[in-house]
Design an enzyme around this catalytic site. Structure first.
Site, PDB file in Angstrom:
ATOM      1  N   GLY A  14      -2.417 -13.711  -7.935  1.00  0.00           N
ATOM      2  CA  GLY A  14      -3.835 -13.871  -7.636  1.00  0.00           C
ATOM      3  C   GLY A  14      -4.213 -13.516  -6.219  1.00  0.00           C
ATOM      4  O   GLY A  14      -5.208 -14.028  -5.700  1.00  0.00           O
ATOM      5  N   THR A  16      -5.453 -10.721  -4.841  1.00  0.00           N
ATOM      6  CA  THR A  16      -6.740 -10.053  -4.652  1.00  0.00           C
ATOM      7  C   THR A  16      -7.898 -11.021  -4.860  1.00  0.00           C
ATOM      8  O   THR A  16      -8.864 -11.022  -4.082  1.00  0.00           O
ATOM      9  CB  THR A  16      -6.862  -8.852  -5.605  1.00  0.00           C
ATOM     10  OG1 THR A  16      -5.864  -7.880  -5.259  1.00  0.00           O
ATOM     11  CG2 THR A  16      -8.235  -8.210  -5.511  1.00  0.00           C
ATOM     12  N   LYS A  37      -7.434  -2.956   2.947  1.00  0.00           N
ATOM     13  CA  LYS A  37      -6.332  -2.801   1.983  1.00  0.00           C
ATOM     14  C   LYS A  37      -5.584  -1.544   2.411  1.00  0.00           C
ATOM     15  O   LYS A  37      -5.870  -0.433   1.966  1.00  0.00           O
ATOM     16  CB  LYS A  37      -6.877  -2.669   0.565  1.00  0.00           C
ATOM     17  CG  LYS A  37      -5.800  -2.503  -0.512  1.00  0.00           C
ATOM     18  CD  LYS A  37      -5.128  -3.809  -0.860  1.00  0.00           C
ATOM     19  CE  LYS A  37      -4.133  -3.610  -2.003  1.00  0.00           C
ATOM     20  NZ  LYS A  37      -3.524  -4.865  -2.457  1.00  0.00           N
TER      21      LYS A  37
END
Length: 229
Positions: A14, A16, A37
């Site tokens: 989890g 992101t 990112k």
């Protein structure tokens, strides 16, 4: 610089969604927040449908300052994905430069890794831990609630400590609606390893942006958020 690096103990914990929740909570608290990112794999072919973590973060968190880096089509570790694409991985200087370019005075810049802490992100085997070390940035670790998480979490924290990288705490990325004995006991034990900053409900990434904002805004301690700047 106010940079917070976000890693996970495993794929699928989890990371992101946790990054999106933290970005959303910061935005609601009035903090200027950006999300980087540096390396993304699994993006699919040009014009096709693949993973795009930053798009998902922007959709959920309502944050516009999104900074993509190096993207590779195949859903593999960065080294393998780059090789299959016939493309180069970024250098250490390129990775660091990207984050520094995204940061600004008074801004909280979140840096989401690809995979875990020691996955190679760039040339010369540079890892997310190296990036955090170079930036003098703390690392927030997203963890699972179930069996196996204690060992995975302890190994990640040990790796951070070995390079004197501060841990900003833990986020449980998918807390079940009906936790069992393992999850309940693990949550208590995780809190003894490092502060648990939030336990996000499982499936929260599938709710509407309005509900996501409400959940995120109450998931994190406002005083802790303010202290990140």
């Amino acid at each position: 610089m106010s940079v917070l690096v976000i890693t996970g103990t495993d794929t699928g914990v989890g990371k992101t969604v946790a990054t999106a929740a933290l970005a959303c909570a910061a935005r609601v608290a009035g903090i200027d927040v950006a999300v980087c990112k540096p390396v993304q794999t699994g993006t699919g072919p040009v014009g096709g449908t693949g993973d795009d973590d930053l798009v998902e973060i922007g959709r959920l968190a309502g944050v516009d300052a999104l900074h993509p880096g190096w993207r590779y089509p195949d859903p593999l570790a960065p080294v393998a994905a780059a090789e299959r694409a016939g493309a180069a991985l970024p250098t250490r200087d390129e990775l660091i430069g990207m984050v520094r370019a995204a940061d600004a005075p008074g801004r909280l810049t979140l840096v989401e890794g690809a995979g875990g802490l020691l996955v190679e992100l760039g040339q010369d085997a540079v890892t997310l831990r190296d990036v955090a070390t170079e930036l003098d940035a703390p690392v927030l670790v997203v963890v699972a609630p179930g069996l196996g998480t204690l060992n995975h979490t302890a190994l990640t924290l040990e790796s951070l400590a070995a390079q004197h990288v501060p841990c900003a705490g833990l986020v449980i990325g998918a807390w079940p609606a009906q936790p069992g004995a393992a999850e309940i006991d693990n949550r208590d034990t995780l809190a003894r390893l490092a502060p648990v900053r939030a336990a996000l409900p499982a499936g929260v990434g599938s709710v509407s942006p309005v509900d996501f904002e409400r959940i995120s805004a109450t998931a994190f301690d406002p005083n802790w958020l303010a202290g990140l700047l």
